[in-house]
Design an enzyme around this catalytic site. Structure first.
Site, short mmCIF file in Angstrom:
data_model
loop_
_atom_site.label_atom_id
_atom_site.label_comp_id
_atom_site.label_asym_id
_atom_site.label_seq_id
_atom_site.Cartn_x
_atom_site.Cartn_y
_atom_site.Cartn_z
CB ALA A 161 18.19 -6.53 -36.51
CB ILE A 171 -1.74 -3.96 -16.62
CG1 ILE A 171 -2.51 -2.74 -17.12
CG2 ILE A 171 -2.28 -4.44 -15.29
CD1 ILE A 171 -3.99 -3.03 -17.37
CG ASP A 215 -5.29 -7.34 -29.66
OD1 ASP A 215 -4.10 -7.58 -29.91
OD2 ASP A 215 -5.66 -6.68 -28.66
CE LYS A 220 -3.64 -7.40 -26.35
NZ LYS A 220 -4.32 -6.10 -26.51
N1 HSE Z 1 -4.44 -3.08 -30.62
C1 HSE Z 1 -4.16 -3.37 -29.25
C2 HSE Z 1 -5.22 -2.67 -28.40
C3 HSE Z 1 -2.78 -2.88 -28.88
O1 HSE Z 1 -5.98 -1.86 -28.93
O2 HSE Z 1 -5.31 -2.95 -27.22
C4 HSE Z 1 -2.24 -3.47 -27.62
O3 HSE Z 1 -2.12 -4.86 -27.68
#
Ligand code: HSE
Length: 433
Positions: A47, A137, A202, A206
């Site tokens: 989708a 990883i 980002d 994580k």
């Molecule tokens: N924008 C992220 C990076 C992509 O540069 O690592 C992977 O999560």
């Protein structure tokens, strides 16, 4: 594989870069995947907002209606639409309907991971998110399986490929920040909003996920101290190298006294450390466990196939029935305020080129209990300042000190009339070897 093994029936939400990689792996490696999973992995439906006739769906149906993924002929929904609210809602709905979920969505997990894993557990279905951190990883697998016997002391990672690519291009190829960012965007690593990469968001997403798994705590994105690389100059990269360091954007979670440190910021690491050698778009995660000692995981952290590899690994685990049945939020762990974090510092202090300035800076640091371990102040570095005055950058490496004490000292140094511009301060981590 048993002859009567029922296929795992898969629906994918989204048809972007990563979804294209997942579709290709399911199509091209079908036999090997079925052997490893113990049953076929069957793509039933995709989708997405708009069709992509150039992608060979290998006979799977295409629809623009996301609701069509919540039909009883789909066992697992793979969420690859990105974004936050719609993706979170899609996952909730799937789990509520007892469909397993696989996602690469770090932003949703960093904020709602506890709720979604709780829902998965209540509903008795799996939520796989290996693809959410460091692409190919298998670091989620390392924390939840391979290292599960250990009490983790520290996780430190280069987990934003775009930032690492920019820092590498600036230091090794003399590229400007903007040119390096444009190259990363052109290669498809950068987030849709590249400020997420260069301002550290980002990596903080994580890190919130890694910390939750490493320290059995909740997903605490809002508590992660976050600095990006947008203020880093080629000058700092050069001085760092002269001092025997490399500048990396690190995400660090460490068990401290009375809580967990969770921080993302530019960091100097000794040039001899393994993390110093991680260049370009590559990622690496260093995990130190009480029993096992330091371990290191290295590989591609972004891109279609590395991320798809992690998505399909989760699908195989679900097909086998040995997917993660989770494991976070068991402990009430405070996240320590940054003022309580202790580290060494690199300081660059733009100062008037006058006698006694260095001594005065050293005296202020000394009054705050901060010891100087190294310094650079070179004749050749004299520049012409705004008012036609000459000035020099004073570069100092300090011994480890609590952030609070460093902030107080730097406020005083910054107010010195001889200091002619903003002080740059970068944390130093020497233990990652
Ligand atoms: N924008 C992220 C990076 C992509 O540069 O690592 C992977 O999560």
């Amino acid at each position: 594989m048993r002859a009567d093994s029922k296929p795992l029936r898969i629906g994918i939400a989204g048809l972007g870069t990563v979804a294209g990689g997942v579709v290709a792996l399911l199509r091209n490696n079908a036999d090997a995947l079925a052997r490893r999973a113990g049953r076929p992995l069957s793509l039933v439906r995709v989708a997405s907002r708009s069709p992509k006739p150039e992608v060979d769906l290998n006979g799977a149906a295409f629809t623009t209606d996301l609701n069509a993924l919540h039909e009883p002929d789909i066992d697992v929904v793979v969420e690859l639409i990105g974004g936050e609210d719609r993706a979170a809602e899609l996952m909730r709905r799937a789990l509520q309907g007892r469909q397993a979920v696989v996602t690469a969505n770090k932003a949703v997990l960093a904020r709602h991971g506890g709720e979604l894993l709780g829902l998965a557990q209540t509903q008795g279905v799996a939520l796989g998110f290996e693809a959410a951190v460091a692409g190919g990883i298998p670091v989620i697998g390392a924390l939840t399986r391979g290292l599960a016997a250990n009490r983790v002391q520290m996780v430190a990672g280069i987990i934003n490929g775009t930032s690492n690519y920019i820092l590498t291009a600036m230091s090794q190829h003399g590229a400007s920040f903007q040119a390096a960012l444009s190259q990363a965007q052109a290669q498809g690593f950068a987030e849709a909003d590249p400020t997420y990469d260069v301002e550290g968001t980002d990596a903080a997403h994580k890190l919130a996920i890694l910390a939750a798994l490493a320290f059995d705590m909740d997903f605490r994105f809002a508590a992660v101290y976050t600095e990006g690389i947008s203020g880093i100059t080629k000058e700092d990269l050069g001085y760092a190298e002269e001092l025997g360091y490399r500048l990396k954007h690190l995400a660090i979670a460490r068990q401290g006294e009375g809580g967990v440190e969770a921080r993302v910021h530019p960091t100097l690491v000794p040039e001899s450390s393994l993390l110093a050698g991680v260049s370009g778009v590559m990622n690496a995660v260093w995990i130190d466990g009480e029993g096992i000692g330091p371990t290191l995981y290295y590989g591609a952290g972004a891109g279609a196939m590395p991320t798809a590899s992690a998505v399909v690994a989760d699908l195989i685990a679900i097909a086998r029935g040995d997917a993660l049945a989770c494991c976070t939020g068991a402990k009430q762990q405070a996240v320590l305020p940054i003022e309580r974090v202790v580290s060494a510092f690199y300081l660059r202090i733009p100062s008037r080129d006058a006698p006694g300035v260095f001594a005065e800076v050293a005296a202020v640091l000394g009054r705050h209990g901060i010891s100087i371990e190294g310094a650079i102040q070179r004749q050749g570095a004299v520049r012409s300042g705004d008012g036609g005055e000459s000035w020099v950058p004073i570069i100092i490496l300090t011994a480890p000190v609590a952030e609070g004490a460093m902030a107080a000292a730097l406020q005083q140094v910054q107010e010195m009339p001889e200091v002619v511009g903003d002080i740059t301060r970068i944390r130093v981590e020497r233990g990652l070897t």
